[in-house]
Design a protein around this motif. Structure first.
Motif, PDB file in Angstrom:
ATOM      1  N   UNK A   1      16.432 -10.387  13.433  1.00 25.85           N
ATOM      2  CA  UNK A   1      14.965 -10.237  13.510  1.00 25.85           C
ATOM      3  C   UNK A   1      14.300 -10.541  12.175  1.00 25.85           C
ATOM      4  N   UNK A   2      14.969 -10.167  11.075  1.00 22.46           N
ATOM      5  CA  UNK A   2      14.424 -10.483   9.730  1.00 22.46           C
ATOM      6  C   UNK A   2      14.291 -11.996   9.572  1.00 22.46           C
ATOM      7  N   UNK A   3      15.305 -12.711  10.041  1.00 19.36           N
ATOM      8  CA  UNK A   3      15.253 -14.185   9.935  1.00 19.36           C
ATOM      9  C   UNK A   3      14.143 -14.752  10.813  1.00 19.36           C
ATOM     10  N   UNK A   4      14.002 -14.184  12.002  1.00 24.20           N
ATOM     11  CA  UNK A   4      12.919 -14.634  12.881  1.00 24.20           C
ATOM     12  C   UNK A   4      11.568 -14.361  12.210  1.00 24.20           C
ATOM     13  N   UNK A   5      11.473 -13.193  11.567  1.00 26.41           N
ATOM     14  CA  UNK A   5      10.210 -12.855  10.901  1.00 26.41           C
ATOM     15  C   UNK A   5       9.906 -13.850   9.777  1.00 26.41           C
ATOM     16  N   UNK A   6      10.946 -14.204   9.004  1.00 28.66           N
ATOM     17  CA  UNK A   6      10.744 -15.167   7.909  1.00 28.66           C
ATOM     18  C   UNK A   6      10.261 -16.504   8.470  1.00 28.66           C
ATOM     19  N   UNK A   7      10.870 -16.940   9.590  1.00 28.66           N
ATOM     20  CA  UNK A   7      10.459 -18.203  10.217  1.00 28.66           C
ATOM     21  C   UNK A   7       9.013 -18.093  10.716  1.00 28.66           C
ATOM     22  N   UNK A   8       8.690 -16.978  11.325  1.00 25.89           N
ATOM     23  CA  UNK A   8       7.315 -16.785  11.813  1.00 25.89           C
ATOM     24  C   UNK A   8       6.330 -16.862  10.646  1.00 25.89           C
ATOM     25  N   UNK A   9       6.700 -16.243   9.530  1.00 22.90           N
ATOM     26  CA  UNK A   9       5.790 -16.265   8.368  1.00 22.90           C
ATOM     27  C   UNK A   9       5.627 -17.674   7.821  1.00 22.90           C
ATOM     28  N   UNK A  10       6.743 -18.422   7.775  1.00 24.92           N
ATOM     29  CA  UNK A  10       6.650 -19.813   7.304  1.00 24.92           C
ATOM     30  C   UNK A  10       5.735 -20.627   8.215  1.00 24.92           C
ATOM     31  N   UNK A  11       5.705 -20.265   9.479  1.00 24.42           N
ATOM     32  CA  UNK A  11       4.864 -20.994  10.443  1.00 24.42           C
ATOM     33  C   UNK A  11       3.453 -20.408  10.507  1.00 24.42           C
ATOM     34  N   UNK A  12       3.164 -19.442   9.639  1.00 27.98           N
ATOM     35  CA  UNK A  12       1.811 -18.875   9.580  1.00 27.98           C
ATOM     36  C   UNK A  12       1.464 -17.987  10.769  1.00 27.98           C
ATOM     37  N   UNK A  13       2.478 -17.385  11.400  1.00 30.07           N
ATOM     38  CA  UNK A  13       2.236 -16.578  12.601  1.00 30.07           C
ATOM     39  C   UNK A  13       2.049 -15.101  12.239  1.00 30.07           C
ATOM     40  N   UNK A  14       1.362 -14.431  13.138  1.00 29.61           N
ATOM     41  CA  UNK A  14       1.048 -13.033  12.898  1.00 29.61           C
ATOM     42  C   UNK A  14       2.131 -12.148  13.519  1.00 29.61           C
ATOM     43  N   UNK A  15       2.956 -11.537  12.678  1.00 31.24           N
ATOM     44  CA  UNK A  15       3.997 -10.621  13.152  1.00 31.24           C
ATOM     45  C   UNK A  15       4.217  -9.586  12.045  1.00 31.24           C
ATOM     46  N   UNK A  16       4.277  -8.330  12.444  1.00 30.98           N
ATOM     47  CA  UNK A  16       4.334  -7.260  11.445  1.00 30.98           C
ATOM     48  C   UNK A  16       5.670  -6.526  11.542  1.00 30.98           C
ATOM     49  N   UNK A  17       6.353  -6.372  10.393  1.00 33.57           N
ATOM     50  CA  UNK A  17       7.638  -5.668  10.404  1.00 33.57           C
ATOM     51  C   UNK A  17       7.393  -4.161  10.473  1.00 33.57           C
ATOM     52  N   UNK A  18       8.126  -3.468  11.356  1.00 36.15           N
ATOM     53  CA  UNK A  18       7.999  -2.016  11.499  1.00 36.15           C
ATOM     54  C   UNK A  18       9.361  -1.359  11.299  1.00 36.15           C
ATOM     55  N   UNK A  19       9.356  -0.143  10.771  1.00 39.18           N
ATOM     56  CA  UNK A  19      10.600   0.634  10.720  1.00 39.18           C
ATOM     57  C   UNK A  19      10.927   1.133  12.133  1.00 39.18           C
ATOM     58  N   UNK A  20      12.137   1.641  12.287  1.00 40.48           N
ATOM     59  CA  UNK A  20      12.522   2.196  13.583  1.00 40.48           C
ATOM     60  C   UNK A  20      11.580   3.310  14.010  1.00 40.48           C
ATOM     61  N   UNK A  21      11.218   4.160  13.043  1.00 38.77           N
ATOM     62  CA  UNK A  21      10.321   5.277  13.381  1.00 38.77           C
ATOM     63  C   UNK A  21       8.955   4.763  13.844  1.00 38.77           C
ATOM     64  N   UNK A  22       8.470   3.740  13.164  1.00 34.42           N
ATOM     65  CA  UNK A  22       7.166   3.162  13.570  1.00 34.42           C
ATOM     66  C   UNK A  22       7.252   2.539  14.971  1.00 34.42           C
ATOM     67  N   UNK A  23       8.393   1.913  15.277  1.00 34.38           N
ATOM     68  CA  UNK A  23       8.582   1.337  16.624  1.00 34.38           C
ATOM     69  C   UNK A  23       8.502   2.445  17.663  1.00 34.38           C
ATOM     70  N   UNK A  24       9.196   3.558  17.393  1.00 34.55           N
ATOM     71  CA  UNK A  24       9.231   4.646  18.388  1.00 34.55           C
ATOM     72  C   UNK A  24       7.877   5.342  18.501  1.00 34.55           C
TER      73      UNK A  24
END
Ligand code: GLY
Length: 413
Positions: A136-159
């Motif tokens: 998922x970290x790699x997907x996030x890096x790719x999304x950021x390179x493509x200028x996409x809006x995606x926010x990383x959350x901790x497990x607690x934030x997800x729950x």
């Protein structure tokens, strides 16, 4: 998963080259049309609706229009969470179609009087272990390179966002722009909109492309009728590569990619179960849960290269439930109301084949693979533009079917 089945129609319009008078004499006449769409899945229907809106006499050939992969698809509009390396061009197409969804939905619901179940609910992609988190970290890096809006959350934030998630969730990506629609309701709406716009339906399978000289000129149906048409659109999903009469170097290289999907129901007494689409990659395979407003919870999907097989297997159901249970343990309490399997129309580069083929008069709208529902609005628009003006819009040009054709030719400017 994606949409479409097969079919066809027959009989000559005044502007259309006549197809074999001898055979036509033997079979019942069918009104001629400007455009014959072979296949009445989502992609065929949206193409037919948009073409009819532009004033073209349009027909659809399909034994059961509104069926096809749309009967099975979960309806995720996941341009950002389903991004893959090397598919940046497809991303641009997916995003362009996602942007059209709100307007498309409003117009279609107005035209048909049918609610489509579109929900601007967002998506949460989560990781269950260290490997998933790295993925998922790699997907996030790719999304950021493509200028996409995606926010990383901790497990607690997800729950905190989705309390039904397993306690072991290690982190996730919140993507507020990846929404969902209900493909079955969408197909019903498109069918009604087509009927209201004057599209003719020939409820039989198209078995052969008709040629007049060096042009496509219609199709012959399984019941023997022949439908003549000025232009033919091959939109038969995974079966688009099987229509007899299409020259071998023009046949679209699509193949069936099986997906098994489960439908569960969240009883009213449960209250909110999930508020958005939740997905993960478990043991290398994607699993997703798509909660509808009407209480349906769609759980998908396997990806299997098994030809035309659409058997629902114990193994497929087991793997989906096992992986989804790791993600959201509470699903085991829910009624399982349906199991199904459908065929995505896979293409060699996972992208659709949109526009004119090397055979004059024959176009394709197929090969949408995982993105048929997402790409429906854009496909309808670009195909209708092509059919009325003879020009494929700029955004669709990288997806011309001619990229796979031996008979490469320039697209008209
Ligand atoms: N886009 C989801 C699937 O094809 O399974």
């Amino acid at each position: 998963m994606d949409a479409s089945t097969t079919a066809s129609t027959a009989s000559p319009p005044s502007t259309t080259p006549a197809a074999s008078a001898t055979a036509a004499d033997r079979t019942p006449a069918v009104p001629a049309c400007d455009v014959l769409v072979v296949g009445g899945g989502l992609i065929g229907l949206v193409t037919a609706w948009r073409a009819a809106q532009r004033g073209l006499r349009t027909a659809v050939a399909d034994p059961a229009p509104g069926g096809g992969a749309a009967r099975v698809a979960a309806g995720m509009l996941a341009a950002v969470t389903e991004l893959h390396y090397g598919e940046e061009a497809l991303l641009a197409l997916n995003l362009a179609s996602a942007q059209r969804y709100p307007g498309f939905t409003a117009e279609l619901e107005e035209a048909s009087g049918v609610a489509t179940g579109y929900r601007a609910c967002g998506t949460l992609a989560v990781a269950l272990d260290a490997d998933d988190r790295e993925h998922l970290r790699e997907l996030h890096a790719l999304q950021q390179r493509c200028g996409l809006d995606a926010q990383w959350l901790t497990g607690r934030e997800c729950r905190r966002l989705e309390p039904m998630l397993a306690p072991g969730v290690r982190g996730g990506l919140r993507v507020d722009g990846d929404h969902q629609t209900d493909p079955r309701r969408l197909a019903r709406a498109l069918l009604t909109a087509c009927e209201r716009a004057g599209v003719a339906f020939h409820r039989a399978e198209a078995v052969r492309l008709l040629l007049a000289g060096d042009r496509a000129a219609g199709a012959e149906l399984a019941d023997g009728r022949r439908v003549a048409a000025g232009q033919v659109v091959l939109a038969a999903g995974s079966r688009s590569g099987t229509l007899a009469g299409v020259p071998a170097d023009v046949l679209p290289p699509v193949r069936p990619v099986k997906g098994q999907v489960l439908r569960l129901r969240v009883p009213d007494a449960y209250g909110p179960f999930l508020s958005r689409t939740v997905r993960a990659v478990v043991r290398g395979g994607p699993v997703y849960l798509v909660p509808r407003e009407n209480g349906e919870l769609v759980l998908g999907a396997t990806t299997e290269e098994l030809g035309w097989d659409t058997t629902v297997t114990a193994g497929g159901v087991y793997e989906l439930l096992r992986d989804a249970h790791e993600l959201v343990p509470g699903i085991t309490e829910l009624p399982l109301v349906e199991t199904s399997a459908g065929l995505r129309p896979g293409s060699p580069d996972n992208a659709p084949l949109l526009g004119p083929t090397a055979l004059p008069g024959l176009h394709t709208a197929t090969g949408h693979h995982r993105n048929g529902v997402l790409l429906a609005p854009l496909t309808g628009d670009v195909m209708a533009e092509m059919l009325t003006t003879g020009r494929l819009p700029e955004e669709a040009r990288p997806f011309s079917p001619r990229r796979f054709s031996n008979a490469l030719q320039e697209l008209p400017a």
